[in-house]
Motif scaffolding. Structure first.
Motif, PDB file in Angstrom:
ATOM      1  N   THR A  98       2.956   6.705  -4.793  1.00  0.00           N
ATOM      2  CA  THR A  98       1.511   6.480  -4.622  1.00  0.00           C
ATOM      3  C   THR A  98       0.757   7.797  -4.535  1.00  0.00           C
ATOM      4  N   CYS A  99       1.413   8.836  -3.991  1.00  0.00           N
ATOM      5  CA  CYS A  99       0.719  10.130  -3.903  1.00  0.00           C
ATOM      6  C   CYS A  99       0.641  10.784  -5.271  1.00  0.00           C
TER       7      CYS A  99
ATOM      8  N   CYS B 142      -4.204   7.553  -2.040  1.00  0.00           N
ATOM      9  CA  CYS B 142      -3.056   8.237  -1.441  1.00  0.00           C
ATOM     10  C   CYS B 142      -3.031   8.066   0.077  1.00  0.00           C
TER      11      CYS B 142
ATOM     12  N   VAL C 246       3.201   5.610   2.588  1.00  0.00           N
ATOM     13  CA  VAL C 246       3.325   6.010   1.183  1.00  0.00           C
ATOM     14  C   VAL C 246       3.497   4.787   0.280  1.00  0.00           C
TER      15      VAL C 246
ATOM     16  N   GLN D 160       6.797   6.038   7.356  1.00  0.00           N
ATOM     17  CA  GLN D 160       7.048   6.041   5.914  1.00  0.00           C
ATOM     18  C   GLN D 160       6.238   4.994   5.163  1.00  0.00           C
TER      19      GLN D 160
ATOM     20  N   CYS E 160       7.147  10.399  -3.462  1.00  0.00           N
ATOM     21  CA  CYS E 160       6.047   9.478  -3.148  1.00  0.00           C
ATOM     22  C   CYS E 160       5.283   9.092  -4.416  1.00  0.00           C
TER      23      CYS E 160
ATOM     24  N   PRO F  59      -0.891   9.146   2.529  1.00  0.00           N
ATOM     25  CA  PRO F  59      -0.749  10.361   3.331  1.00  0.00           C
ATOM     26  C   PRO F  59      -2.015  11.227   3.341  1.00  0.00           C
TER      27      PRO F  59
END
Lengths: 108, 310
Positions: B137-138, A33, B45, B42, B135, A35
């Protein structure tokens, strides 16, 4: 606070977080992740400033699925503040350091 | 000139801001880059960036942005974590009001980027972080073997839907038109992917669920006006972006969507103030266009600085 943040897991969560004397900030993260990686240094900074009043820990959701599931986490980074075993605040996503400082000051 | 803090203040630490920082540091300008949260914008992400030239295999978005930051720092760029509250552009020496102080500069590059646009429908805020996500990927890995929906039809929506198929057993891609806007290679991959089911001509009108979980979406076909309920565990939203311009007030001209209007030199409606990247109004919002804007903006800022000092 010493370098780095204490890494907790599903089995140490109860002892390290819920039973903690001090309020605890848990950073739920995972290596995939972006972020989460971005917020990491901010959390470390804050642990330098507030480390004597608040316990900072992190929990890898990849290796520890039980705890994030228990708290309904479906998005990371998620930061949860615990005080005497109770969930008192939750912040989802990458946020500015000032916003985290405000949240911490509210807790103290 | 000693009463002015900086030649140039760059606001924002994504691809445009970091590239502006790189060029300005190499130009030996007295410069600072201000970032309110974390460097990278951005792009961080993005799981995989494969249209940024020079990386034939592609690379992870966070890694690309770390490289950009390292490159700018190598040339001595000063980066400060601070949030701009407002600008005062009435005089040639501009004032930048931060959380805890005010700094002055001859020139400013606005590179504050944009953030994902919301749909503005019931359930969206309530389930944000609880099944509603911007998001992949998160949050994608939380939907292993689940059914999810993705809303949108541009590059981001299609690319991220493809990423979601690594985890989800099914991805409904809901698009309001009858064809995708995404670049052809992404369209081909989506149409070939067995896990992606396209729902054309349709919009989501509400996100429904219990206390903590998304359970379904109400989807309306805009041609037939028929509605249906789709059972899903998550809803990912990629329907464009809103520019990050709140701190500007009415100091700078923006277009009807709020994006900053610039000329070919990247100059805004205020002399000595430039914009670069997603915060301005380009035809195409890409990392490569953002970094190109930034180089132009620094060049223009240098010309401006030369004029006022001679």
């Amino acid at each position: 606070m010493a370098d780095g943040i204490l890494e907790i897991n599903d089995s140490s969560f109860d002892g390290e977080v819920l039973q903690s004397e001090k309020p605890v900030l848990v950073d739920f993260w995972a290596p995939w992740c972006g972020p989460c990686k971005a917020i990491g240094p901010i959390i470390e900074d804050l642990s330098g400033t507030f480390g004597d009043k608040i316990k900072f820990v992190k929990c890898n959701v990849d290796d520890n699925p039980v705890t994030p599931n228990k708290y309904g986490i479906k998005s990371i980074p998620t930061l949860i503040f615990f005080d005497k075993g109770d969930l008192v605040n939750q912040i989802i996503g990458l946020v500015a350091k000032t916003q985290l400082e405000d949240a911490i000051n509210n807790l103290l | 000139m000693s009463e002015v803090d900086y030649d140039l203040v760059i606001i924002g630490g994504g691809p445009a801001g970091l590239t502006a920082g790189l060029y300005a540091a190499r130009a030996r300008l007295n410069v600072v880059l201000l970032e309110k949260a974390a460097l990278g914008g951005q792009v961080i992400v993005s799981d995989w960036v494969e249209n940024y030239p020079g990386f034939p295999e592609g690379l992870n978005g966070f890694e690309l942005m770390q490289r950009m930051a390292d490159q700018a720092k190598r040339f001595g760029l000063t980066i400060e974590t601070n949030e701009v509250v407002s600008l005062d552009l009435a005089e040639p020496i501009k004032k930048i009001h931060l959380n805890d102080k005010t700094v002055t500069a001859h020139t400013i590059i606005l590179a504050t980027g944009a953030s994902p646009k919301k749909l503005g429908i019931p359930g969206e805020d309530m389930f944000s972080g609880k099944g509603v996500s911007f998001c992949a990927t998160c949050d994608g890995p939380f939907f292993k073997d689940r059914v999810v929906a993705a809303v949108g039809g541009g590059d981001t929506a299609v690319k991220e839907s493809l990423f979601l198929t690594k985890f989800a057993k099914k991805v409904y891609l809901i698009h309001r038109r009858d064809e995708l806007r995404a670049t052809k290679i992404l369209q081909e991959r989506a149409l070939e992917n067995d896990k992606i089911e396209l729902i054309w001509d349709s919009v989501v009108t509400s996100i429904n669920g219990g206390l903590t979980d998304v359970e379904s979406l109400t989807v309306k076909n805009v041609k037939t006006q028929e509605t249906q309920t789709l059972s899903v565990d998550g809803c990912f939203i990629w329907v464009g972006t809103d520019p990050t311009t709140k701190f500007l007030g009415d100091t700078i001209h923006v277009d009807k969507s709020g994006f900053i209007i610039v000329d070919l030199s990247m100059e805004t409606s205020v002399s000595g103030v430039y914009a670069a990247g997603d915060v301005r109004n380009p035809l195409c919002r890409q990392i490569v266009t953002a970094v190109g804007d930034a180089a132009t903006a620094v060049y223009s800022a240098e010309n401006y600085l030369e004029k006022i000092t001679k």
